[in-house]
Design a protein around this motif. Sequence first.
Motif, PDB file in Angstrom:
ATOM      1  N   ARG A   1      -8.425  -1.395  11.014  1.00 31.99           N
ATOM      2  CA  ARG A   1      -7.483  -1.862  12.019  1.00 31.99           C
ATOM      3  C   ARG A   1      -8.013  -1.740  13.450  1.00 31.99           C
TER       4      ARG A   1
ATOM      5  N   ARG B   1       3.737  10.847   2.658  1.00 37.31           N
ATOM      6  CA  ARG B   1       4.225  11.625   3.804  1.00 37.31           C
ATOM      7  C   ARG B   1       4.778  12.950   3.292  1.00 37.31           C
TER       8      ARG B   1
ATOM      9  N   GLU C   1      -0.609  -6.337  14.345  1.00 37.61           N
ATOM     10  CA  GLU C   1       0.550  -5.960  15.161  1.00 37.61           C
ATOM     11  C   GLU C   1       1.148  -7.113  15.948  1.00 37.61           C
TER      12      GLU C   1
ATOM     13  N   ASP D   1     -11.899   0.497   1.888  1.00 38.46           N
ATOM     14  CA  ASP D   1     -10.916   0.670   2.961  1.00 38.46           C
ATOM     15  C   ASP D   1     -11.622   0.952   4.288  1.00 38.46           C
TER      16      ASP D   1
ATOM     17  N   ASN E   1      -4.472   5.022  -2.070  1.00 39.34           N
ATOM     18  CA  ASN E   1      -5.679   5.566  -1.422  1.00 39.34           C
ATOM     19  C   ASN E   1      -6.243   6.709  -2.244  1.00 39.34           C
TER      20      ASN E   1
ATOM     21  N   TYR F   1       2.257  -3.621  11.300  1.00 33.56           N
ATOM     22  CA  TYR F   1       3.598  -3.478  11.844  1.00 33.56           C
ATOM     23  C   TYR F   1       4.249  -4.821  12.162  1.00 33.56           C
TER      24      TYR F   1
ATOM     25  N   GLU G   1       0.870  -1.175   0.000  1.00 33.47           N
ATOM     26  CA  GLU G   1       0.000   0.000   0.000  1.00 33.47           C
ATOM     27  C   GLU G   1       0.904   1.221   0.000  1.00 33.47           C
TER      28      GLU G   1
END
Length: 403
Positions: A325, A185, A361, A301, A239, A380, A181
Amino acid sequence: MTKPTIYLLDDEEALVELHSEMADLAGFSARGYTRASQLFEQVTEFEADSIMMLDLHMPEMDGIEVMRRLAQMQNTPALILLSGHDTGVLHSAEKLCKAHGLEVIGCFRKPLSLDTLLQLFDQHSPNITNPDIRNQKPDSSHSAKAEIAILNVQQAIQGEQLILHFQPQIEITTGSMVGVEALVRWQHPEQGIIYPEHFLPLVEQSSMMNVLTRWVLEKAVKQGQLCQGAGFSMDVSVNMSALDITGLMLPEQLAELLDDNKLDATHLTLEITESALMGKLVTSLDILTRLRLKGINLSIDDFGTGYSSLSQLHRIPFSELKIDRSFVSKMGEDNEARAIVKTCIMLGHELNMRVVAEGVETEQQLELLKQMGCDLAQGYFIAKPMSGSELMNWAKTRQETAA
Ligand code: C2E
Ligand code: MG
Ligand code: MG
């Protein structure tokens, strides 16, 4: 004509400023408060036909307590509920409001985009919002801070301060990387890395979203091609914002981009949130259907956090479902979250969709997802978002360890 009033209650001062700027543009008279006690001290009676944007997470008196206080008053404003963190809480808060007899006109994660806010205002006070407003930008009489922020975003896009990171997605049964994905930033010269939630609303507001999305798409498609050239067969997910799915030429432009970069359309997935589909349904349906016809994948999403999820699934030709999530992160210890994840997987499969769990995670979460038959995982525990070159190394190492 006197302007209708909008009360803004949020402990984040910058957001009160941003939202009041937007409300101002939409023809409302905005009154901002950063503490609930301050609002109740100053307002003993609300203006007729007013709106209140209410943040649920506030340190001293939270949004739920505010609702309770409002329920005891007369002439209560219609509410827009906002939450910065837990989207799950919005649903219960809305139910609670209704039980108190309060009107709720929308529930959102903060901060709201100008487009969403205008749609809400339109629905609530159709005679107030000026139809030309959508094309306006804040003029110099509005707060200098918001102006500067918008200007900086333009510089960021034009001045090559944006960077794109990639987060691997693995096939759960085999553990092999099947996609990434792309996540944008902002590498700010003074402030360091700024994450999308802090600048995307400003990009939307400054009508630069299409420029940003175009940039992201180009970089992402190029990275996809690069990885394939290096022998890693993988898909790229990008996205999309609500504002991106209003351009009727999008399917053709994307087909051209893919063609130029020799990437097959089936390797590109566009991630769309449910709230992005609010309003303008005919146009978005037209665009989304043509994208699918060209072979591009569509992913829903943050599934489970928005509204009318099921009817959207029925209407839009999604090929992938991404479980939010907030459910995945709690599935180890929270039975309800686990049941939701399981049901989402079953639902996705019944509708012939590939199901991705985001925000994995822990090993326990990955194991549970495997037992439940989820197709892909991202989070992660597998890998954090990384630069394009780091991605190549990561993929290589993973391939070597698997061999
Ligand atoms: P999203 O599409 O749901 O992206 C997943 C977000 O979850 C990313 O945050 C990612 O870094 C984070 N994440 C991934 N794994 C984990 C995990 O295991 N635990 C936790 N706590 N978080 C994890 P990020 O990069 O800050 O992006 C936030 C949102 O900003 C994205 O949510 C997406 O909606 C939006 N966004 C990011 N890039 C773009 C873009 O290029 N265009 C548009 N329109 N929106 C973007
Ligand atoms: Mg996403
Ligand atoms: Mg998501």
